[in-house]
Design a protein around this motif. Structure first.
Motif, PDB file in Angstrom:
ATOM      1  N   ILE A   1       0.836  -1.201   0.000  1.00  0.00           N
ATOM      2  CA  ILE A   1       0.000   0.000   0.000  1.00  0.00           C
ATOM      3  C   ILE A   1       0.873   1.255   0.000  1.00  0.00           C
ATOM      4  N   LEU A   2       1.971   1.184   0.714  1.00  0.00           N
ATOM      5  CA  LEU A   2       2.883   2.328   0.767  1.00  0.00           C
ATOM      6  C   LEU A   2       3.401   2.656  -0.630  1.00  0.00           C
ATOM      7  N   LEU A   3       3.819   1.604  -1.364  1.00  0.00           N
ATOM      8  CA  LEU A   3       4.318   1.810  -2.718  1.00  0.00           C
ATOM      9  C   LEU A   3       3.218   2.321  -3.636  1.00  0.00           C
ATOM     10  N   THR A   4       2.026   1.734  -3.506  1.00  0.00           N
ATOM     11  CA  THR A   4       0.911   2.163  -4.338  1.00  0.00           C
ATOM     12  C   THR A   4       0.547   3.604  -4.057  1.00  0.00           C
ATOM     13  N   GLU A   5       0.503   3.939  -2.769  1.00  0.00           N
ATOM     14  CA  GLU A   5       0.135   5.300  -2.372  1.00  0.00           C
ATOM     15  C   GLU A   5       1.162   6.303  -2.895  1.00  0.00           C
ATOM     16  N   PHE A   6       2.430   5.915  -2.798  1.00  0.00           N
ATOM     17  CA  PHE A   6       3.489   6.785  -3.296  1.00  0.00           C
ATOM     18  C   PHE A   6       3.358   6.977  -4.798  1.00  0.00           C
ATOM     19  N   HIS A   7       3.080   5.871  -5.492  1.00  0.00           N
ATOM     20  CA  HIS A   7       2.945   5.946  -6.946  1.00  0.00           C
ATOM     21  C   HIS A   7       1.771   6.828  -7.336  1.00  0.00           C
ATOM     22  N   LEU A   8       0.633   6.643  -6.674  1.00  0.00           N
ATOM     23  CA  LEU A   8      -0.546   7.405  -7.028  1.00  0.00           C
ATOM     24  C   LEU A   8      -0.363   8.883  -6.736  1.00  0.00           C
ATOM     25  N   SER A   9       0.277   9.179  -5.619  1.00  0.00           N
ATOM     26  CA  SER A   9       0.484  10.584  -5.283  1.00  0.00           C
ATOM     27  C   SER A   9       1.445  11.244  -6.252  1.00  0.00           C
ATOM     28  N   ALA A  10       2.378  10.448  -6.775  1.00  0.00           N
ATOM     29  CA  ALA A  10       3.334  11.003  -7.731  1.00  0.00           C
ATOM     30  C   ALA A  10       2.724  11.172  -9.107  1.00  0.00           C
ATOM     31  N   ALA A  11       1.818  10.240  -9.460  1.00  0.00           N
ATOM     32  CA  ALA A  11       1.316  10.220 -10.829  1.00  0.00           C
ATOM     33  C   ALA A  11       0.068  11.066 -11.033  1.00  0.00           C
ATOM     34  N   HIS A  12      -0.610  11.447  -9.974  1.00  0.00           N
ATOM     35  CA  HIS A  12      -1.847  12.193 -10.116  1.00  0.00           C
ATOM     36  C   HIS A  12      -1.718  13.534  -9.403  1.00  0.00           C
ATOM     37  N   GLY A  13      -2.448  14.484  -9.904  1.00  0.00           N
ATOM     38  CA  GLY A  13      -2.403  15.808  -9.314  1.00  0.00           C
ATOM     39  C   GLY A  13      -1.165  16.593  -9.715  1.00  0.00           C
ATOM     40  N   VAL A  14      -0.374  16.061 -10.634  1.00  0.00           N
ATOM     41  CA  VAL A  14       0.820  16.758 -11.099  1.00  0.00           C
ATOM     42  C   VAL A  14       0.432  17.666 -12.262  1.00  0.00           C
ATOM     43  N   LYS A  15       0.881  18.883 -12.206  1.00  0.00           N
ATOM     44  CA  LYS A  15       0.543  19.844 -13.241  1.00  0.00           C
ATOM     45  C   LYS A  15       1.207  19.470 -14.554  1.00  0.00           C
ATOM     46  N   TRP A  16       0.458  19.558 -15.629  1.00  0.00           N
ATOM     47  CA  TRP A  16       1.027  19.399 -16.961  1.00  0.00           C
ATOM     48  C   TRP A  16       0.382  20.421 -17.884  1.00  0.00           C
ATOM     49  N   THR A  17       1.132  20.854 -18.863  1.00  0.00           N
ATOM     50  CA  THR A  17       0.667  21.847 -19.814  1.00  0.00           C
ATOM     51  C   THR A  17       1.107  21.411 -21.209  1.00  0.00           C
ATOM     52  N   TYR A  18       0.764  22.211 -22.203  1.00  0.00           N
ATOM     53  CA  TYR A  18       1.206  21.918 -23.563  1.00  0.00           C
ATOM     54  C   TYR A  18       2.518  22.612 -23.896  1.00  0.00           C
ATOM     55  N   THR A  19       2.827  23.697 -23.191  1.00  0.00           N
ATOM     56  CA  THR A  19       4.073  24.427 -23.423  1.00  0.00           C
ATOM     57  C   THR A  19       4.707  24.769 -22.083  1.00  0.00           C
ATOM     58  N   GLY A  20       5.936  25.259 -22.130  1.00  0.00           N
ATOM     59  CA  GLY A  20       6.611  25.676 -20.906  1.00  0.00           C
ATOM     60  C   GLY A  20       7.291  24.518 -20.193  1.00  0.00           C
ATOM     61  N   PRO A  21       7.719  24.741 -18.954  1.00  0.00           N
ATOM     62  CA  PRO A  21       8.463  23.724 -18.189  1.00  0.00           C
ATOM     63  C   PRO A  21       7.690  22.426 -17.996  1.00  0.00           C
ATOM     64  N   ASP A  22       6.376  22.509 -17.911  1.00  0.00           N
ATOM     65  CA  ASP A  22       5.550  21.316 -17.727  1.00  0.00           C
ATOM     66  C   ASP A  22       4.911  20.863 -19.033  1.00  0.00           C
ATOM     67  N   GLY A  23       5.487  21.294 -20.146  1.00  0.00           N
ATOM     68  CA  GLY A  23       4.933  21.002 -21.454  1.00  0.00           C
ATOM     69  C   GLY A  23       5.178  19.580 -21.918  1.00  0.00           C
ATOM     70  N   GLU A  24       4.755  19.318 -23.137  1.00  0.00           N
ATOM     71  CA  GLU A  24       4.768  17.965 -23.685  1.00  0.00           C
ATOM     72  C   GLU A  24       6.111  17.242 -23.582  1.00  0.00           C
ATOM     73  N   PRO A  25       7.257  17.885 -23.826  1.00  0.00           N
ATOM     74  CA  PRO A  25       8.527  17.160 -23.713  1.00  0.00           C
ATOM     75  C   PRO A  25       8.798  16.583 -22.324  1.00  0.00           C
ATOM     76  N   SER A  26       8.153  17.139 -21.289  1.00  0.00           N
ATOM     77  CA  SER A  26       8.411  16.665 -19.924  1.00  0.00           C
ATOM     78  C   SER A  26       7.330  15.714 -19.408  1.00  0.00           C
TER      79      SER A  26
END
Length: 539
Positions: free
Chosen positions: A39-64
């Motif tokens: 559960i610890l690993l799953t929780e860590f994975h979910l917290s890392a993979a969701h709620g993370v900002k992404w955009t189409y351009t800029g630092p959080d853009g498609e290349p990242s």
């Protein structure tokens, strides 16, 4: 587990620890600890993979994107360019049948700005009836360009991009309860893509655009009267492109059966500008407002995929696809060792040629990277993608073919390839703290053979060499040499490309398997015979 309900991720690690402590009297401690770690690993994975900002351009853009969402750097991604050389006419493709699209005006739908697009919620009674499973509607959304560059469709036709594109997203309601559960399953989603060009005024789209100023900012929503969603689609639903692909936004799971209609719909310049100029990707409280425009993903590689089309284009596009039963026979021969029969029965033409084919994508042209798992992690084996019963899909069929010959048909329709589980398994097998690129490559190596084979059996892919290598991973290298001989006889091959025999031998050596003798030449059968696991053969 009682009220702790450890089968589901908890909302906080503290709750997980408390839950394990409270259950200590009723559980064996080691099992307790294993569950907690899981559960610890799953929780860590979910917290890392969701709620993370992404955009189409800029630092959080498609290349990242792939730094947080490794499938975005993987295979079978969308969108793609429908190049003529990728197209294959399939006369069995039926016209798309949409049911219950004509909604009552008494019903209310939610139109919102999620910071990435305009999205309209749809009731699940809307569905596609012309696919093997019932796919129920969930939502539709748009991708578009900018006022100065009205070229914002995601898919393209021979390099030509349209002003915008609408996606009507459906999930496999025969197998999954909702779109959240279906999104990361290999057979989970079906999307209807509608290309939009600038032209005549379209009153159907005003049923949405009339409310656009009320959702200018991210997270704003408005209730709109329902209407006939069919009016947003092209008049002809019998002409379309069909291929296996992915979500075009993070997490980019390759879980989508794409149907992109050949004929675009038109909207006026004024209608397009109301979409391209009124919206922001920022919330109303933010000081620096970012316009919501050019929200389309760049074109992706074909990855040995074919694009089936339901139409002839008037220029002789009448190439017939190979029947699926012949493709199953090819796979069965590969698994059972009847390699000489491939040529005797005229099926060797279905095996891939090593020479580059135009438009075939990076999985055909970038073969020098196909051993990235072995090169990056020389002491680890490629993680197996497992079916529900815990056995590898290929290994399970391998055992069956030894017992029943070719009587059983190879068809992995019972498998449920879950991409979240696959990613967690890959991350768990990577020792230490792997780099983002290592995770991406490991996921790519793990998932491609499975997707390629299933897509190949459905006639939507070519059988890639890496998939053949995966099928032959339990084989002696002299068996691989027989395949190499067959490919040589059929092929007109490019000698600079590594052979199947070389690839299998290289994989065996890099996996830490000893060889019987010191290698003297790249084609010495004796020097390329590693001590592989003994298997039985029908022939």
């Amino acid at each position: 587990m009682g009220r702790c309900n450890l089968g589901l991720p908890t909302s906080a690690l503290y709750e997980t620890v408390t839950c394990v402590q409270e259950e200590r009297g009723t559980m064996h401690f080691q099992h307790q600890l294993a569950v907690f770690i899981c559960i610890l690993l799953t929780e860590f994975h979910l917290s890392a993979a969701h709620g993370v900002k992404w955009t189409y351009t800029g630092p959080d853009g498609e290349p990242s994107w792939s730094k947080t969402y490794p499938f975005c750097g993987g295979v079978f991604q969308s969108p793609i360019d429908f190049q003529t050389e990728l197209l294959q006419y399939d006369p069995t493709l039926r016209p798309i049948e949409v049911r219950d699209y004509n909604l009552s005006t008494l019903e209310q739908l939610t139109l919102g700005n999620n910071g990435h697009s305009v999205q309209l919620s749809l009731p699940s009674q809307m569905h596609i009836a012309s696919l093997p499973h019932r796919f129920s509607a969930s939502q539709l959304h748009f991708h578009w360009g900018s006022p100065n560059k009205p070229a914002g469709s995601e898919h393209a036709i021979n390099g030509n991009q349209f002003a915008a594109e609408m996606h009507v997203v459906h999930f496999n309601s025969d197998k999954y309860p909702n779109i959240s559960v279906a999104a990361d399953k290999q057979d989970g989603l079906a999307v209807l893509g509608v290309l939009i060009e600038l032209g005549q005024y379209n009153p159907a789209f005003d049923q949405l655009l009339a409310y656009i100023n009320r959702i200018q900012f991210k997270d704003q929503k408005v209730q709109v009267p329902a209407f006939n969603i069919r009016s947003l689609l092209p008049a002809r639903l019998d002409e379309y492109y069909r291929y296996d692909g992915s979500l075009t936004t993070p997490p980019c799971y390759p879980s989508v059966l794409w149907t992109v209609f050949r004929n675009p719909v038109s909207i006026s310049q004024h209608q397009f500008l109301s979409l391209a100029t009124a919206l922001y990707a920022s919330s109303e409280q933010e000081l620096n407002l970012v316009s919501l425009k050019e929200n389309f993903r760049s074109l992706q590689e074909a990855d040995d995929r074919r694009v089936l089309v339901s139409f002839r284009d008037g220029r002789g596009l009448a190439v017939m696809m190979t029947p699926p039963f012949l493709r199953r026979q090819v796979v069965q021969h590969l698994l059972a060792g009847d390699l000489s029969d491939l040529e005797d029965e005229g099926m060797s033409r279905l095996l891939p040629h090593l020479a580059h084919k135009p438009g075939a994508g990076k999985m055909s042209t970038d073969r020098k990277h196909q051993h990235s798992w072995s090169r990056t992690f020389p002491n680890q084996k490629l993680p197996k993608v497992k079916s529900q019963d815990g056995a590898s899909l290929f290994t399970s069929h391998w055992k069956n073919s030894r017992n029943t010959g070719l009587a059983g048909k190879y068809w992995p329709s019972d498998s449920k390839l879950c991409f979240t589980t696959l990613e967690q398994r890959v991350r768990h097998r990577l020792k230490g703290i792997p780099t983002d690129r290592q995770v991406v490559e490991a996921v790519k190596e793990a998932v491609f053979p499975e997707l390629n084979l299933m897509s190949y059996l459905d006639c939507k892919s070519e059988l890639a060499l890496s998939t053949i290598r995966h099928l032959l991973r339990h084989r002696h290298t002299d068996e691989a040499a027989e395949l190499e001989h067959t490919l040589n006889k059929v092929g007109q091959r490019a000698r600079k490309t590594p052979s199947v025999l070389q690839m299998i031998s290289e994989d065996a050596n890099q996996a830490g398997l000893s060889t019987a003798t010191t290698r003297k030449s790249p084609h010495s059968k004796a020097s390329l015979r590693p001590h592989l696991q003994e298997v039985e053969w029908e022939d």
